[in-house]
Structure formats: structure tokens, C-alpha cells
Design an enzyme around this catalytic site. Structure first.
Site, PDB file in Angstrom:
ATOM      1  CG  HIS A   1      -0.093  -9.677  -5.208  1.00  0.00           C
ATOM      2  ND1 HIS A   1      -1.027  -9.693  -4.200  1.00  0.00           N
ATOM      3  CD2 HIS A   1       0.981  -9.013  -4.695  1.00  0.00           C
ATOM      4  CE1 HIS A   1      -0.552  -9.060  -3.136  1.00  0.00           C
ATOM      5  NE2 HIS A   1       0.673  -8.643  -3.428  1.00  0.00           N
ATOM      6  CD  GLU A   2       4.467  -8.453  -5.974  1.00  0.00           C
ATOM      7  OE1 GLU A   2       4.482  -7.222  -5.834  1.00  0.00           O
ATOM      8  OE2 GLU A   2       4.570  -9.240  -5.011  1.00  0.00           O
TER       9      GLU A   2
ATOM     10  CG  HIS B   1       1.384  -4.178  -4.978  1.00  0.00           C
ATOM     11  ND1 HIS B   1       0.406  -3.831  -4.081  1.00  0.00           N
ATOM     12  CD2 HIS B   1       1.925  -5.350  -4.510  1.00  0.00           C
ATOM     13  CE1 HIS B   1       0.339  -4.725  -3.116  1.00  0.00           C
ATOM     14  NE2 HIS B   1       1.233  -5.675  -3.360  1.00  0.00           N
TER      15      HIS B   1
ATOM     16  CG  HIS C   1      -0.439  -5.927   0.721  1.00  0.00           C
ATOM     17  ND1 HIS C   1       0.783  -5.500   1.194  1.00  0.00           N
ATOM     18  CD2 HIS C   1      -0.147  -6.812  -0.278  1.00  0.00           C
ATOM     19  CE1 HIS C   1       1.749  -6.084   0.524  1.00  0.00           C
ATOM     20  NE2 HIS C   1       1.222  -6.882  -0.379  1.00  0.00           N
ATOM     21  CB  CYS C   2      -7.123  -6.761  -0.388  1.00  0.00           C
ATOM     22  SG  CYS C   2      -8.903  -6.805  -0.053  1.00  0.00           S
TER      23      CYS C   2
ATOM     24  CB  CYS D   1      -8.783  -9.922  -2.115  1.00  0.00           C
ATOM     25  SG  CYS D   1      -8.419  -8.801  -3.486  1.00  0.00           S
TER      26      CYS D   1
ATOM     27  CB  CYS E   1     -12.393  -8.602  -2.710  1.00  0.00           C
ATOM     28  SG  CYS E   1     -11.724  -6.950  -2.421  1.00  0.00           S
TER      29      CYS E   1
ATOM     30  CB  CYS F   1      -9.239  -5.313  -5.139  1.00  0.00           C
ATOM     31  SG  CYS F   1      -8.524  -5.046  -3.501  1.00  0.00           S
TER      32      CYS F   1
END
Length: 359
Positions: free
Chosen positions: A254-255, A258, A264-265, A270, A289, A292
Site C-alpha cells: 500500500h505504502e 503511494h 487513496h482509492c 481495494c 481494484c 488502481c
């Protein structure tokens, strides 16, 4: 519980765009890849569900943000993408990730392998682990949870100085809790997108962190001890479990997402959804998703089938092991089976996606 639903037209535009150039770019994708991505806006799709909100403390409610569609991602002038000479993700471990050197080394290797599959096409390299003292960061004992914390901003400065020439980004990982400034209670992670650096903690992902039995509590620092890094000698690390590994993989990808410029979705369930607390982070899926996924594919250039197959291989590698245990091989080496029970459901989901792409 509230469900965030978007119209078919809204999701289709967020994925494909109405810009003729980006529409043309989308139409040049493999037919199977388009078939999977189009699941985003099909009314009867079951691969990609809507975002669900469970409380007022959930991220979307408490942190209003403008959504980012593919066109906005593609056109972002500040977005950084890997280049031919900068296609490596470096992972720097700070302190130990396990209660023995062997467990710590294996844990880092598992995370490396997962990142190589998730960011398929890039190279992931491990730097030699360093103790907290090497970073010269500030630290404290949290007044609420009574656990040691290190200063995230100081760690980012340390990582920026260590960033290799061929690095797209360098990320620090630790089992020590983080705080970004004195007035904050804690932070799961912090990143500088312009510098391509990030630091993420898995300390609060242990099953016992919020329990009364948590063994990581320490007494307040003695006067003058705020520069004595000996307090980190033999600090508490949680038991390595399948859930801890899954949470760590989620946070790390996740990070790093970025750092690629993915915000952020707010479209569908997601990995890139924001999370305010552990319960919300656990609801967030491991997968991207379609919107993304297209962003990340645009940045890296991977084949979706090959990426999904790499993720399945990572899960299947030693997946018959129920948990982390130590056993000696013929040559006297120690083999730690990778605890992947928590990934089994996701593996089945990936196989469904592969069936759609390869149909």
C-alpha cells in the site's frame, strides 16, 4: 454499515477516461486484460466489490479527499515512475523483525519475494539490517501504550542519505512503533513521494499489541536516557504468524503504491483504500481494484497474467506449512516454512481473475 456505490458510467470513466488518447491506449491492451479490468463497471461483477463503511472513524468519512481516476494519475506532473536505470526497490530493515536472527532474516525474505511479485517487473533488493542506533533518530515511550517508539521523520532523512543510485525507492521496515511528531500518538508509516523514501512499522499488527498481556511495555525512560539506544537491546517483537505476515504485506505494498503516485482509492474495495485503524485495515483486500491496477501497470509495464501467476507462486511456495516452526535440514540448515494460511482465500480469488483473463 454504509456502502459506497458509483454508477457504471462513473467507474468506466475512472478506469478508461474520456480522453481519446487514453481511450486508444486502453484499447491497445490485451483483450483478456481488458475483459478483467472491465469487471470494474459491470453491474453483476463479483470480483471487485464496493467499499463498505462501518463507522464514523473510517478513513473516507474522517479524511475527505478528492478521488483520483486513471486520467488524473496519468497526467500528474509530480508522479514518479521507474526509469531504465532506476528499476529497483530497496528494503532496509531497522532492528529485528523476529525474536531470533533466523526468523528475522526469513521474514525479510518473504516480504522481498512478495514485493517482487506484486510490483512485477521491478527488482527488489535487501540492504543489510541496521540497529536503531545507526539512524540517530529520536525515540520515546508512548504515554498511552507504554511501548517504545522511534521518530518516523528522522528515519526518512536517514534513508534518503542511503538511497542507492539505481533505486526507484527505498523503504524502511521495522517492528518498532513509529511517531511522526510529539503531538501524535502513533503512525503506521510515513513516506516522502518526492524523495522516494518511506518507513513502515508492523509493531501494531501483532495479535497481542492491544491486549493486557502485551509484553512490549516498558517503564518511562530515565532522565538522560533519551540518547541511549541500549533500550532497544532485546526489545519485544511479536510472534510471527500468517496474519502478521498478511498485514505486513498489505502495509508494505500500500505504502509503496503511494510512492508510485497512487492516491487513496475511493472507487471499489481495494488495497489502496485508506485506513484509520486496524479493523479497517483488515477489511481492506490484498488486491488492487481495476482502476488502481491499471495505474500500476501503466507505471511499471507488467503483463497482468504474469503478475498474477507470480503472486500465486509466492503463496504456493511452502504453503503446506501450518505456521512458523523450526526444523533442521540434512545439511544442518534451519528451514522456516512460510506461514501463508491467511493468503489462501486470496489465492482462490487470483485464480478466478486468471480464468477471466485467459478465457
Amino acid at each position: 454499515m454504509e456502502t459506497v456505490r458509483h454508477s457504471e458510467h462513473t467507474l468506466k470513466t475512472a478506469l478508461i477516461s474520456e480522453n481519446p488518447r487514453l481511450v486508444s491506449q486502453y484499447e491497445k491492451l490485451d483483450a483478456g486484460e481488458r475483459r478483467l479490468l472491465n469487471e470494474a463497471f459491470k453491474p453483476d461483477h463479483d470480483l471487485f466489490g464496493p467499499i463498505t463503511l462501518h463507522s464514523q472513524s473510517d478513513w473516507i468519512i474522517s479524511h475527505p479527499e478528492a478521488p483520483q481516476d486513471f486520467e488524473q494519475f496519468f497526467s500528474d506532473p509530480y508522479r514518479k515512475a521507474p526509469s531504465p536505470d532506476k528499476r529497483s526497490i530497496y528494503i532496509q530493515c531497522i532492528g529485528s523483525l523476529g525474536n531470533t536472527r533466523i526468523i528475522s532474516e526469513e521474514y525479510i525474505k518473504w516480504l522481498k519475494g512478495y514485493c517482487e511479485a506484486f510490483f512485477y517487473g521491478l527488482t527488489v533488493k535487501l540492504l543489510e539490517p541496521v540497529p536503531v542506533s545507526a539512524t540517530r533518530c529520536s525515540f520515546r515511550v508512548n504515554d498511552n501504550t507504554q511501548n517504545l517508539q522511534i521518530h518516523a521523520g528522522h528515519i526518512l532523512k536517514f534513508l534518503k542519505k542511503k538511497k542507492p543510485e539505481d533505486a526507484f525507492c527505498i523503504v524502511g521496515i521495522t517492528m518498532i512503533d513509529l511517531y511522526p511528531r510529539d503531538s501524535w500518538n502513533f503512525v503506521f508509516g510515513q513516506a516522502s513521494l518526492t524523495d522516494g523514501v518511506g518507513i513502515f512499522s508492523f509493531a501494531r499488527y501483532g495479535s497481542d499489541f492491544y491486549s493486557s498481556r502485551y509484553e512490549g511495555r516498558v517503564s518511562k525512560l530515565q532522565k538522560g536516557s533519551s540518547s541511549d539506544y541500549a533500550v532497544f537491546d532485546n526489545y519485544y517483537t511479536p510472534q510471527v504468524t500468517s496474519v502478521l505476515l498478511l498485514r505486513s504485506c498489505k502495509t508494505l505494498t500500500h505504502e509503496i503504491g503511494h510512492i508510485f503516485g497512487l492516491r487513496h482509492c475511493q472507487w471499489l474495495a481495494c488495497l489502496m483504500q485508506g485506513s484509520n485503524h486496524l479493523e479497517e485495515a483488515d477489511r481492506r483486500p490484498l488486491n488492487l481494484c481495476p482502476i488502481c491496477l491499471r495505474k500500476l501497470q501503466c507505471a511499471i509495464g507488467f503483463n497482468i497474467i504474469e503478475r498474477y501467476k507470480a503472486l500465486v507462486r509466492w503463496i504456493e511456495d511452502e504453503s503446506d506449512s501450518p505456521g512458523v516452526s523450526t526444523k533442521r535440514g540434512r545439511e544442518g540448515t534451519v528451514d522456516l516454512p512460510k506461514p501463508v494460511d491467511a493468503f489462501k482465500e486470496w489465492k482462490e480469488w487470483i485464480i478466478k481473475c486468471l480464468a477471466v483473463v485467459q478465457k
